[in-house]
Design a protein around this motif. Structure first.
Motif, short mmCIF file in Angstrom:
data_model
loop_
_atom_site.label_atom_id
_atom_site.label_comp_id
_atom_site.label_asym_id
_atom_site.label_seq_id
_atom_site.Cartn_x
_atom_site.Cartn_y
_atom_site.Cartn_z
N ALA A 287 -10.61 -13.23 4.52
CA ALA A 287 -10.77 -12.47 5.78
C ALA A 287 -10.06 -11.13 5.68
O ALA A 287 -10.58 -10.08 6.11
N ALA A 288 -8.85 -11.13 5.10
CA ALA A 288 -8.07 -9.88 5.02
C ALA A 288 -8.75 -8.88 4.07
O ALA A 288 -8.79 -7.68 4.35
N ILE A 289 -9.29 -9.38 2.97
CA ILE A 289 -9.96 -8.47 2.02
C ILE A 289 -11.21 -7.86 2.69
O ILE A 289 -11.47 -6.65 2.59
N LEU A 290 -11.94 -8.71 3.44
CA LEU A 290 -13.14 -8.18 4.11
C LEU A 290 -12.78 -7.22 5.24
O LEU A 290 -13.60 -6.41 5.67
N ALA A 291 -11.53 -7.32 5.74
CA ALA A 291 -11.11 -6.43 6.84
C ALA A 291 -10.51 -5.12 6.33
O ALA A 291 -10.05 -4.31 7.13
N LYS A 292 -10.49 -4.92 5.02
CA LYS A 292 -9.92 -3.67 4.53
C LYS A 292 -10.73 -2.48 5.07
O LYS A 292 -11.94 -2.46 4.93
N PRO A 293 -10.04 -1.51 5.67
CA PRO A 293 -10.78 -0.35 6.19
C PRO A 293 -11.21 0.57 5.04
O PRO A 293 -10.69 0.47 3.94
N GLU A 294 -12.15 1.46 5.34
CA GLU A 294 -12.64 2.36 4.29
C GLU A 294 -11.53 3.32 3.83
O GLU A 294 -11.40 3.62 2.67
N TRP A 295 -10.72 3.77 4.80
CA TRP A 295 -9.57 4.61 4.45
C TRP A 295 -8.47 4.41 5.49
O TRP A 295 -8.73 3.82 6.56
N HIS A 296 -7.26 4.89 5.16
CA HIS A 296 -6.13 4.56 6.02
C HIS A 296 -6.03 5.44 7.26
O HIS A 296 -5.11 5.31 8.05
N GLY A 297 -6.99 6.33 7.43
CA GLY A 297 -6.96 7.20 8.61
C GLY A 297 -6.03 8.38 8.36
O GLY A 297 -5.31 8.43 7.37
N ALA A 298 -6.06 9.33 9.30
CA ALA A 298 -5.26 10.54 9.13
C ALA A 298 -3.79 10.16 9.01
O ALA A 298 -3.30 9.26 9.69
N LEU A 299 -3.10 10.88 8.13
CA LEU A 299 -1.69 10.60 7.85
C LEU A 299 -1.03 11.94 7.57
O LEU A 299 -1.40 12.63 6.62
N SER A 300 -0.10 12.33 8.41
CA SER A 300 0.60 13.59 8.20
C SER A 300 1.90 13.52 8.98
O SER A 300 2.17 12.53 9.64
N ASP A 301 2.68 14.61 8.91
CA ASP A 301 3.95 14.59 9.63
C ASP A 301 3.73 14.40 11.13
O ASP A 301 4.57 13.83 11.82
N SER A 302 2.57 14.84 11.65
CA SER A 302 2.33 14.68 13.09
C SER A 302 1.45 13.46 13.40
O SER A 302 1.21 13.15 14.55
N GLU A 303 0.95 12.80 12.36
CA GLU A 303 0.13 11.60 12.56
C GLU A 303 0.71 10.46 11.73
O GLU A 303 0.27 10.18 10.61
N PRO A 304 1.75 9.79 12.25
CA PRO A 304 2.45 8.79 11.46
C PRO A 304 1.60 7.55 11.19
O PRO A 304 0.57 7.33 11.83
N SER A 305 2.08 6.77 10.23
CA SER A 305 1.43 5.52 9.87
C SER A 305 1.34 4.61 11.09
O SER A 305 2.23 4.56 11.92
N ARG A 306 0.24 3.88 11.18
CA ARG A 306 0.07 2.91 12.27
C ARG A 306 0.48 1.51 11.83
O ARG A 306 0.08 0.52 12.41
N ALA A 307 1.30 1.44 10.78
CA ALA A 307 1.64 0.14 10.19
C ALA A 307 2.46 -0.75 11.13
O ALA A 307 2.44 -1.96 10.99
N MET A 308 3.19 -0.15 12.06
CA MET A 308 4.03 -0.90 12.99
C MET A 308 5.19 -1.64 12.30
O MET A 308 5.78 -2.54 12.87
N ARG A 309 5.48 -1.28 11.08
CA ARG A 309 6.59 -1.88 10.36
C ARG A 309 7.25 -0.80 9.53
O ARG A 309 6.54 0.07 9.00
N ALA A 310 8.58 -0.89 9.35
CA ALA A 310 9.23 -0.01 8.38
C ALA A 310 8.82 -0.49 6.99
O ALA A 310 8.38 -1.61 6.81
N MET A 311 8.97 0.42 6.00
CA MET A 311 8.48 0.11 4.66
C MET A 311 9.17 -1.12 4.07
O MET A 311 8.55 -1.89 3.33
N ASN A 312 10.45 -1.32 4.35
CA ASN A 312 11.14 -2.47 3.77
C ASN A 312 10.54 -3.79 4.26
O ASN A 312 10.73 -4.83 3.66
N ARG A 313 9.80 -3.75 5.39
CA ARG A 313 9.17 -4.97 5.91
C ARG A 313 7.72 -5.08 5.45
O ARG A 313 7.01 -5.98 5.89
N ILE A 314 7.28 -4.15 4.60
CA ILE A 314 5.93 -4.24 4.04
C ILE A 314 6.01 -4.46 2.53
O ILE A 314 5.37 -5.36 1.99
N GLY A 315 6.79 -3.59 1.87
CA GLY A 315 6.90 -3.73 0.41
C GLY A 315 6.44 -2.49 -0.34
O GLY A 315 6.40 -2.48 -1.56
N GLY A 316 6.07 -1.44 0.40
CA GLY A 316 5.69 -0.17 -0.26
C GLY A 316 4.32 -0.23 -0.85
O GLY A 316 3.59 -1.23 -0.73
#
Ligand code: SAM
Ligand code: SF4
Length: 316
Positions: A287-316
């Motif tokens: 299910a997770a592999i099929l839910a992979k989006p085409e791209w991660h969306g806009a990402l810049s200093d004014s458009e932060p990650s929508r991950a909802m987790r700090a990197m240490n809680r994801i793994g980089g």
């Protein structure tokens, strides 16, 4: 297994802990993370079962990460068991290196083929400022221990931070002439930790501008653009999640230490696997592999990650 956009997903990043012995400003809050109860986190058996479920779907490459994976008490056993799961061809570790003086050889003997060591600066004072811990000497000793242990490959990862280490790009790249290692420069990603100003987000192209000697190399199947300094023993790579999106080549899926599959680093979507049997985990991987989006969306200093987790809680 192919995702909905025809990408073959062959690479799992397994985070084994959220805890860390450093507090890098771009990754983790100053106070660390609240310690979670054991019941919330994946057990060693669940991690091995998850890797087995993933391998049955075509995952071949495994990277063990964190938090800092080497602070985990049973790290050697996790490495040994996951590296020997049938179908897993290569198991690597990403570490800050601080505990490698003691653990490099045991990791090699546990089946780890390659290590990536995060080192953003060669200046002890700047290291302590960015990592909020005075562990520069241990990290450098860890890099030396990794080189001596005989891994197939050792890489140094440096996060590019304007005004902090852009003046050290030549010195960091020079490591590839002095030692048999590769250096990867990674663009700073706007995660929820850290309060970096716009000037901190410098493009990977800065590396090419600062190193006119670089000669381009053929891609090696990873997301890095590759170069080499004349006469160097290793390559210099640039990983540009912001300025040069590589989502069309994404081959990875992530599993957090609390048992959530993340289809994309920068999306809030998560698929829980904690407490499931191997067949249930396999269904969640699909299910997770099929839910992979085409791209991660806009990402810049004014458009932060929508991950909802700090990197240490994801793994980089
Ligand atoms: N503790 C280990 C280490 O530092 O290598 C493994 C975990 S760390 C989260 C994995 C990688 O993510 C490191 O190379 C780190 O530099 C990188 N990283 C963390 N936060 C980042 C950010 N905001 N932007 C870019 N890279 C980041
Ligand atoms: Fe720890 Fe790695 Fe995050 Fe630094 S980047 S705080 S070493 S998990």
């Amino acid at each position: 297994m192919l995702d909905s956009f025809g990408r073959n997903i062959t690479y799992l990043r397994l985070s084994v802990t959220e805890l860390c012995n450093l507090r890098c400003r771009y990754c983790m809050p100053e106070d660390g993370v609240p310690k979670r109860s054991h019941e919330e986190m994946l057990t060693e058996e669940e991690m091995v079962m998850a890797v087995s479920a993933a391998a049955s779907l075509g995952i071949e490459k495994l990277r063990i990460t964190g938090g800092e994976p080497l602070v985990k008490k049973n790290i050697l056993s996790i490495c040994e068991k996951t590296a020997s799961v049938p179908g897993i061809r290569e198991t690597c570790v990403t570490t800050n290196g601080v505990l490698l003086p003691k653990l490099a050889l045991p990791l090699k003997n546990a089946g780890i083929r390659r290590v990536n060591i995060s080192l953003d600066t060669l200046d002890r004072r700047k290291y302590a400022q960015m990592a909020r811990r005075d562990e520069f000497d241990a990290a450098v000793a860890g890099l030396e221990a990794a080189l001596a242990a005989g891994f197939e490959r050792v890489k140094v990862n440096a996060v590019l931070i304007g005004g902090f280490n852009d003046d050290e790009i030549p010195a960091l790249a020079e490591l590839t002439r002095r030692y048999p290692l590769d250096v990867r420069f990674i663009e700073l990603m706007p995660m929820c930790a850290g309060d970096f100003k716009r000037e901190a987000f410098i493009s990977g192209d800065t590396v090419v501008r600062k190193l006119p000697e670089l000669v381009a190399e053929e891609p090696d199947g990873t997301v890095a653009r590759l170069y080499r300094l004349p006469g160097a023993l290793g390559s210099v790579g640039i990983i540009s999640p912001l300025s040069c999106n590589f989502c069309d080549r994404c081959d990875r899926i992530r599993l957090t230490a609390d048992g959530r599959l993340k289809p994309c680093l920068h999306s809030p979507a998560e698929f829980p696997i904690k407490g499931l049997d191997e067949a249930g985990m396999r269904r969640q991987f699909e299910a997770a592999i099929l839910a992979k989006p085409e791209w991660h969306g806009a990402l810049s200093d004014s458009e932060p990650s929508r991950a909802m987790r700090a990197m240490n809680r994801i793994g980089g």
